[in-house]
Design an enzyme around this catalytic site. Structure first.
Site, PDB file in Angstrom:
ATOM      1  N   HIS A  87      -5.560  -9.082  -1.520  1.00 34.39           N
ATOM      2  CA  HIS A  87      -5.744  -9.869   0.388  1.00 34.39           C
ATOM      3  C   HIS A  87      -6.779 -10.404   0.645  1.00 34.39           C
ATOM      4  O   HIS A  87      -7.539 -11.102  -0.485  1.00 34.39           O
ATOM      5  CB  HIS A  87      -6.179  -8.657   0.692  1.00 34.39           C
ATOM      6  CG  HIS A  87      -4.895  -7.607   0.085  1.00 34.39           C
ATOM      7  ND1 HIS A  87      -4.892  -6.476  -0.625  1.00 34.39           N
ATOM      8  CD2 HIS A  87      -4.145  -7.020   1.466  1.00 34.39           C
ATOM      9  CE1 HIS A  87      -3.638  -5.499  -0.537  1.00 34.39           C
ATOM     10  NE2 HIS A  87      -2.818  -6.261  -0.124  1.00 34.39           N
ATOM     11  N   MET A 114      -1.521  -7.022   6.569  1.00 27.16           N
ATOM     12  CA  MET A 114      -2.773  -7.996   6.267  1.00 27.16           C
ATOM     13  C   MET A 114      -2.751  -8.751   5.021  1.00 27.16           C
ATOM     14  O   MET A 114      -3.264  -8.754   4.324  1.00 27.16           O
ATOM     15  CB  MET A 114      -4.029  -7.293   6.405  1.00 27.16           C
ATOM     16  CG  MET A 114      -5.047  -6.422   7.413  1.00 27.16           C
ATOM     17  SD  MET A 114      -6.197  -5.081   6.518  1.00 27.16           S
ATOM     18  CE  MET A 114      -6.190  -3.778   8.274  1.00 27.16           C
ATOM     19  N   SER A 115      -1.127  -8.689   5.298  1.00 25.77           N
ATOM     20  CA  SER A 115      -0.770  -9.454   4.102  1.00 25.77           C
ATOM     21  C   SER A 115       0.101 -10.300   3.746  1.00 25.77           C
ATOM     22  O   SER A 115       0.765 -10.400   5.529  1.00 25.77           O
ATOM     23  CB  SER A 115      -0.445  -8.337   2.540  1.00 25.77           C
ATOM     24  OG  SER A 115       0.802  -7.577   3.116  1.00 25.77           O
ATOM     25  N   HIS A 154      -6.887   4.341   7.311  1.00 30.08           N
ATOM     26  CA  HIS A 154      -5.533   4.510   5.312  1.00 30.08           C
ATOM     27  C   HIS A 154      -5.264   5.334   4.669  1.00 30.08           C
ATOM     28  O   HIS A 154      -4.656   5.053   4.369  1.00 30.08           O
ATOM     29  CB  HIS A 154      -7.105   3.447   4.457  1.00 30.08           C
ATOM     30  CG  HIS A 154      -6.073   2.959   3.380  1.00 30.08           C
ATOM     31  ND1 HIS A 154      -5.182   2.180   3.517  1.00 30.08           N
ATOM     32  CD2 HIS A 154      -6.939   3.020   2.061  1.00 30.08           C
ATOM     33  CE1 HIS A 154      -5.269   1.208   2.356  1.00 30.08           C
ATOM     34  NE2 HIS A 154      -5.570   2.306   1.516  1.00 30.08           N
ATOM     35  N   ASN A 168       2.067   3.507  10.683  1.00 31.03           N
ATOM     36  CA  ASN A 168       1.572   4.227  12.359  1.00 31.03           C
ATOM     37  C   ASN A 168       1.344   3.036  13.080  1.00 31.03           C
ATOM     38  O   ASN A 168       2.104   2.546  13.012  1.00 31.03           O
ATOM     39  CB  ASN A 168      -0.035   3.658  12.088  1.00 31.03           C
ATOM     40  CG  ASN A 168      -1.040   3.083  10.942  1.00 31.03           C
ATOM     41  OD1 ASN A 168      -0.222   2.136  10.275  1.00 31.03           O
ATOM     42  ND2 ASN A 168      -1.464   2.252  12.064  1.00 31.03           N
ATOM     43  N   SER A 190       1.445  -1.428  -0.161  1.00 30.83           N
ATOM     44  CA  SER A 190      -0.488   0.091   0.401  1.00 30.83           C
ATOM     45  C   SER A 190       0.690   1.240   0.086  1.00 30.83           C
ATOM     46  O   SER A 190       2.026   1.170   0.392  1.00 30.83           O
ATOM     47  CB  SER A 190      -1.223   0.449   1.258  1.00 30.83           C
ATOM     48  OG  SER A 190      -1.403  -0.619   1.568  1.00 30.83           O
ATOM     49  N   TYR A 245      -8.869  -9.801   3.076  1.00 39.69           N
ATOM     50  CA  TYR A 245     -10.572  -9.250   3.115  1.00 39.69           C
ATOM     51  C   TYR A 245     -10.791  -8.512   1.795  1.00 39.69           C
ATOM     52  O   TYR A 245     -12.000  -8.771   1.795  1.00 39.69           O
ATOM     53  CB  TYR A 245      -9.913  -8.161   3.726  1.00 39.69           C
ATOM     54  CG  TYR A 245      -9.280  -7.098   3.620  1.00 39.69           C
ATOM     55  CD1 TYR A 245      -9.743  -5.838   2.049  1.00 39.69           C
ATOM     56  CD2 TYR A 245      -7.472  -7.049   3.535  1.00 39.69           C
ATOM     57  CE1 TYR A 245      -8.751  -5.323   1.708  1.00 39.69           C
ATOM     58  CE2 TYR A 245      -6.433  -5.698   2.838  1.00 39.69           C
ATOM     59  CZ  TYR A 245      -6.735  -5.463   2.314  1.00 39.69           C
ATOM     60  OH  TYR A 245      -6.190  -4.323   1.351  1.00 39.69           O
ATOM     61  N   GLU A 246     -10.636  -9.159   0.641  1.00 43.82           N
ATOM     62  CA  GLU A 246     -10.777  -8.855  -1.138  1.00 43.82           C
ATOM     63  C   GLU A 246     -11.773  -9.874  -1.023  1.00 43.82           C
ATOM     64  O   GLU A 246     -13.199  -9.580  -2.208  1.00 43.82           O
ATOM     65  CB  GLU A 246     -10.066  -8.608  -1.937  1.00 43.82           C
ATOM     66  CG  GLU A 246      -9.411  -7.116  -1.201  1.00 43.82           C
ATOM     67  CD  GLU A 246      -8.227  -7.080  -3.031  1.00 43.82           C
ATOM     68  OE1 GLU A 246      -8.610  -6.725  -3.628  1.00 43.82           O
ATOM     69  OE2 GLU A 246      -6.790  -7.567  -2.474  1.00 43.82           O
ATOM     70  N   HIS A 268      -4.002   0.392  -4.330  1.00 43.96           N
ATOM     71  CA  HIS A 268      -3.061  -0.732  -4.957  1.00 43.96           C
ATOM     72  C   HIS A 268      -3.544  -0.552  -6.433  1.00 43.96           C
ATOM     73  O   HIS A 268      -4.902  -0.786  -6.444  1.00 43.96           O
ATOM     74  CB  HIS A 268      -3.696  -2.157  -4.451  1.00 43.96           C
ATOM     75  CG  HIS A 268      -3.204  -2.514  -3.098  1.00 43.96           C
ATOM     76  ND1 HIS A 268      -2.321  -2.801  -2.471  1.00 43.96           N
ATOM     77  CD2 HIS A 268      -3.106  -2.089  -1.363  1.00 43.96           C
ATOM     78  CE1 HIS A 268      -1.607  -3.166  -1.690  1.00 43.96           C
ATOM     79  NE2 HIS A 268      -2.466  -2.634  -1.333  1.00 43.96           N
ATOM     80  N   ALA A 291       2.675  -1.726   4.449  1.00 41.31           N
ATOM     81  CA  ALA A 291       2.512  -1.029   4.991  1.00 41.31           C
ATOM     82  C   ALA A 291       2.470  -2.078   5.917  1.00 41.31           C
ATOM     83  O   ALA A 291       1.164  -2.669   6.279  1.00 41.31           O
ATOM     84  CB  ALA A 291       1.660  -0.113   4.806  1.00 41.31           C
TER      85      ALA A 291
HETATM   86 CL1  6GU Z   1      -2.438  -0.992  11.999  1.00 44.71          CL
HETATM   87  N1  6GU Z   1      -3.175  -3.148  11.697  1.00 44.71           N
HETATM   88  C1  6GU Z   1      -2.997  -3.744  10.768  1.00 44.71           C
HETATM   89  N2  6GU Z   1      -3.695  -4.835  10.626  1.00 44.71           N
HETATM   90  N3  6GU Z   1      -2.486  -3.709   8.802  1.00 44.71           N
HETATM   91  C2  6GU Z   1      -2.053  -1.765   9.509  1.00 44.71           C
HETATM   92  C3  6GU Z   1      -2.271  -1.511   9.696  1.00 44.71           C
HETATM   93  C4  6GU Z   1      -2.633  -2.049  11.000  1.00 44.71           C
HETATM   94  N4  6GU Z   1      -0.883  -0.378   9.324  1.00 44.71           N
HETATM   95  C5  6GU Z   1      -0.838  -0.701   8.070  1.00 44.71           C
HETATM   96  N5  6GU Z   1      -1.751  -1.455   7.781  1.00 44.71           N
END
Ligand code: 6GU
Length: 287
Positions: A88, A221-222, A259, A245, A35, A90-91, A66, A118
């Site tokens: 992903h 998530m990846s 996001h 973050n 991302s 989640y898609e 993406h 990310a």
């Molecule tokens: Cl805080 N969590 C998750 N699951 N994916 C992220 C994220 C956080 N920050 C960027 N990608």
């Protein structure tokens, strides 16, 4: 099921052959852009860009931030293929579909895979903008049986029970740190354990605390499903998380994961990520 991939070997092979028939190079390095890191693909020289929607059998990317493009070209003379946009859980894809491009990489001749993502920082020593070299992972969906290798095993790729204790190539980890030192990036380089969740909701505070207790330094998530499939078929793997973050770890915090912050931090470090990856590729010993 007669295939562990969601696609048969023959379907992946047909996709690989279709791509190779038009590719300007036979890629030895495969790169996956996370991302906000899609610009990495744009530094390839002598590009051929193919939209996922034009590739036979390919899944389609649905996430903002993406793109859905495969880019062939060279990085410092080394033949590469780059996914601008990944798939992903989640898609809504079955997990075997999310990793199909990794097998297409293999069947095109790729030997080394560079994955970027990310991620949220769980380790309190990490700062937004840090780049974490992944040394290990915790596959939470895997605990519940959601592993990309579930299903019949195709021996043409690899063994039924692949080892994961050597998933992240030690030499390549060293190479990243060496290249980062040369580029004067050491101040924002980290190493650690990446934990994956299915998403798309970000973690609760309790979930972040749990992941930290389990030994995770970052959460995303990846990547992990791609690593498993790449290692299964014997490709070398190196993976980098951009800490976009800080995961929220206490109830007094006013911060909320979102996001937009993820994409903004991607932009902040995009150039350094590009330089790090391209210098790494230039130093890699390839066939
Ligand atoms: Cl805080 N969590 C998750 N699951 N994916 C992220 C994220 C956080 N920050 C960027 N990608």
């Amino acid at each position: 099921p007669d295939s562990a991939s969601g696609y048969s070997y023959e379907e992946c092979k047909a996709t690989a052959d279709w791509l190779l028939a038009q590719a300007p190079v036979r890629p030895l390095v495969g790169i996956v852009c996370g991302s906000g890191l899609g610009r990495l693909a744009e530094i390839l020289k002598d590009q051929l860009v193919i939209n996922y929607s034009d590739i036979p059998n390919f899944p389609q990317s649905t996430v903002h931030g993406h793109a859905g493009k495969l880019v062939f070209g060279t990085l410092k003379g080394k033949p590469c293929v780059c996914m601008q946009g990944r798939f992903h859980l989640y898609e809504g894809y079955p997990i075997q579909k999310t990793t199909m491009p990794i097998r297409v990489f293999k069947l095109m001749g790729v030997e080394t895979v560079i994955l970027t993502n990310a991620a949220g920082g769980l380790n309190q020593d990490f700062k937004v903008g840090d780049i974490m070299v992944i040394k290990d992972h915790i596959n939470i969906p895997g605990f519940a049986g959601n592993n990309p290798l579930v299903g019949a095993n195709d021996e043409r790729y690899g063994v039924r029970f692949p080892c994961m204790s050597d998933a992240y190539d030690r030499d390549l980890q060293q190479l990243v740190h060496a290249v980062a030192a040369e580029l004067d990036y050491s101040a924002f380089m980290q190493e650690g354990v990446y934990s994956v969740l299915g998403g798309p909701s970000f973690e609760t505070i309790a979930e972040c605390k749990m992941l930290r207790l389990l030994g995770a330094d970052a959460v995303g998530m990846s990547t992990v499903h791609e690593v498993i499939v790449a290692r299964h078929c014997g490709m070398r793997v190196v993976a980098l998380s951009l800490i976009t973050n800080q995961a929220v770890m206490d109830y007094d915090s006013e911060k909320k994961a979102n996001h937009e912050e993820v994409l903004q931090t991607g932009e902040l470090r995009a150039q350094q990520m590009e330089k790090l990856v391209s210098t790494m590729v230039s130093r890699m010993e390839l066939r």
